[in-house]
Design a protein around this motif. Structure first.
Motif, PDB file in Angstrom:
ATOM      1  N   ILE A 199       0.847  -1.189   0.000  1.00 34.21           N
ATOM      2  CA  ILE A 199       0.000   0.000   0.000  1.00 34.21           C
ATOM      3  C   ILE A 199       0.885   1.241   0.000  1.00 34.21           C
ATOM      4  O   ILE A 199       2.100   1.153   0.184  1.00 34.21           O
ATOM      5  CB  ILE A 199      -0.944   0.023   1.224  1.00 34.21           C
ATOM      6  N   SER A 200       0.256   2.394  -0.181  1.00 26.62           N
ATOM      7  CA  SER A 200       1.019   3.636  -0.168  1.00 26.62           C
ATOM      8  C   SER A 200       1.488   3.948   1.248  1.00 26.62           C
ATOM      9  O   SER A 200       0.933   3.462   2.237  1.00 26.62           O
ATOM     10  CB  SER A 200       0.153   4.797  -0.676  1.00 26.62           C
ATOM     11  N   ARG A 201       2.504   4.769   1.337  1.00 30.69           N
ATOM     12  CA  ARG A 201       3.013   5.161   2.644  1.00 30.69           C
ATOM     13  C   ARG A 201       1.966   5.975   3.401  1.00 30.69           C
ATOM     14  O   ARG A 201       1.847   5.851   4.617  1.00 30.69           O
ATOM     15  CB  ARG A 201       4.308   5.959   2.490  1.00 30.69           C
ATOM     16  N   ALA A 202       1.197   6.785   2.690  1.00 21.34           N
ATOM     17  CA  ALA A 202       0.142   7.577   3.333  1.00 21.34           C
ATOM     18  C   ALA A 202      -0.901   6.671   3.984  1.00 21.34           C
ATOM     19  O   ALA A 202      -1.341   6.920   5.115  1.00 21.34           O
ATOM     20  CB  ALA A 202      -0.522   8.499   2.315  1.00 21.34           C
ATOM     21  N   LYS A 203      -1.291   5.612   3.286  1.00 15.25           N
ATOM     22  CA  LYS A 203      -2.257   4.662   3.847  1.00 15.25           C
ATOM     23  C   LYS A 203      -1.648   3.933   5.043  1.00 15.25           C
ATOM     24  O   LYS A 203      -2.328   3.703   6.050  1.00 15.25           O
ATOM     25  CB  LYS A 203      -2.700   3.664   2.773  1.00 15.25           C
ATOM     26  N   ALA A 204      -0.374   3.590   4.964  1.00 15.72           N
ATOM     27  CA  ALA A 204       0.299   2.928   6.077  1.00 15.72           C
ATOM     28  C   ALA A 204       0.305   3.834   7.314  1.00 15.72           C
ATOM     29  O   ALA A 204       0.062   3.362   8.426  1.00 15.72           O
ATOM     30  CB  ALA A 204       1.726   2.547   5.685  1.00 15.72           C
ATOM     31  N   TYR A 205       0.557   5.132   7.114  1.00 15.44           N
ATOM     32  CA  TYR A 205       0.528   6.063   8.239  1.00 15.44           C
ATOM     33  C   TYR A 205      -0.865   6.120   8.868  1.00 15.44           C
ATOM     34  O   TYR A 205      -1.001   6.182  10.084  1.00 15.44           O
ATOM     35  CB  TYR A 205       0.953   7.470   7.810  1.00 15.44           C
ATOM     36  N   LYS A 206      -1.903   6.065   8.051  1.00 21.12           N
ATOM     37  CA  LYS A 206      -3.273   6.079   8.585  1.00 21.12           C
ATOM     38  C   LYS A 206      -3.554   4.820   9.405  1.00 21.12           C
ATOM     39  O   LYS A 206      -4.194   4.882  10.453  1.00 21.12           O
ATOM     40  CB  LYS A 206      -4.287   6.221   7.457  1.00 21.12           C
ATOM     41  N   ILE A 207      -3.071   3.685   8.935  1.00 12.52           N
ATOM     42  CA  ILE A 207      -3.247   2.432   9.673  1.00 12.52           C
ATOM     43  C   ILE A 207      -2.497   2.504  10.999  1.00 12.52           C
ATOM     44  O   ILE A 207      -3.042   2.143  12.053  1.00 12.52           O
ATOM     45  CB  ILE A 207      -2.779   1.229   8.829  1.00 12.52           C
ATOM     46  N   LEU A 208      -1.254   2.993  10.971  1.00 10.41           N
ATOM     47  CA  LEU A 208      -0.478   3.118  12.201  1.00 10.41           C
ATOM     48  C   LEU A 208      -1.136   4.091  13.170  1.00 10.41           C
ATOM     49  O   LEU A 208      -1.168   3.853  14.377  1.00 10.41           O
ATOM     50  CB  LEU A 208       0.953   3.584  11.900  1.00 10.41           C
ATOM     51  N   GLN A 209      -1.686   5.160  12.646  1.00  8.20           N
ATOM     52  CA  GLN A 209      -2.370   6.144  13.481  1.00  8.20           C
ATOM     53  C   GLN A 209      -3.562   5.502  14.199  1.00  8.20           C
ATOM     54  O   GLN A 209      -3.757   5.703  15.397  1.00  8.20           O
ATOM     55  CB  GLN A 209      -2.828   7.316  12.618  1.00  8.20           C
ATOM     56  N   GLN A 210      -4.326   4.707  13.482  1.00  4.98           N
ATOM     57  CA  GLN A 210      -5.483   4.034  14.065  1.00  4.98           C
ATOM     58  C   GLN A 210      -5.041   3.008  15.120  1.00  4.98           C
ATOM     59  O   GLN A 210      -5.600   2.932  16.215  1.00  4.98           O
ATOM     60  CB  GLN A 210      -6.294   3.347  12.975  1.00  4.98           C
ATOM     61  N   MET A 211      -4.018   2.212  14.794  1.00  6.38           N
ATOM     62  CA  MET A 211      -3.529   1.217  15.744  1.00  6.38           C
ATOM     63  C   MET A 211      -2.946   1.883  16.991  1.00  6.38           C
ATOM     64  O   MET A 211      -3.179   1.433  18.116  1.00  6.38           O
ATOM     65  CB  MET A 211      -2.482   0.325  15.087  1.00  6.38           C
ATOM     66  N   ASN A 212      -2.199   2.976  16.802  1.00  5.68           N
ATOM     67  CA  ASN A 212      -1.635   3.687  17.946  1.00  5.68           C
ATOM     68  C   ASN A 212      -2.727   4.315  18.806  1.00  5.68           C
ATOM     69  O   ASN A 212      -2.611   4.353  20.030  1.00  5.68           O
ATOM     70  CB  ASN A 212      -0.628   4.746  17.488  1.00  5.68           C
ATOM     71  N   ALA A 213      -3.808   4.785  18.188  1.00  6.30           N
ATOM     72  CA  ALA A 213      -4.932   5.339  18.952  1.00  6.30           C
ATOM     73  C   ALA A 213      -5.545   4.243  19.828  1.00  6.30           C
ATOM     74  O   ALA A 213      -5.880   4.493  20.992  1.00  6.30           O
ATOM     75  CB  ALA A 213      -5.974   5.927  18.002  1.00  6.30           C
TER      76      ALA A 213
END
Length: 65
Positions: A18-32
């Motif tokens: 996936i794109s890096r932007a999508k990966a950041y969104k996934i990490l943001q959700q998991m970190n939340a």
């Protein structure tokens, strides 16, 4: 070689194709989710153990690498 404790967004992007932007969104959700549970987080990174637990197939994929 040292044991890896965190995945970066770049690594997640490559693993999932996936794109890096999508990966950041996934990490943001998991970190939340981790913050809600009372854990300290590192922005832009996710603990390997948590990622493997939450992402279906991650354990199997890691074993083949």
């Amino acid at each position: 070689m040292r044991e890896k404790f965190y995945y970066t967004a770049e690594e997640v992007s490559q693993m999932l194709g996936i794109s890096r932007a999508k990966a950041y969104k996934i990490l943001q959700q998991m970190n939340a989710d981790l913050e809600i549970k009372g854990y300290l987080i590192v922005r832009g990174k996710i603990p390997v153990a948590y990622f493997r637990e939450k992402w279906y197939g991650a354990e199997r994929e890691e074993a083949t690498v």
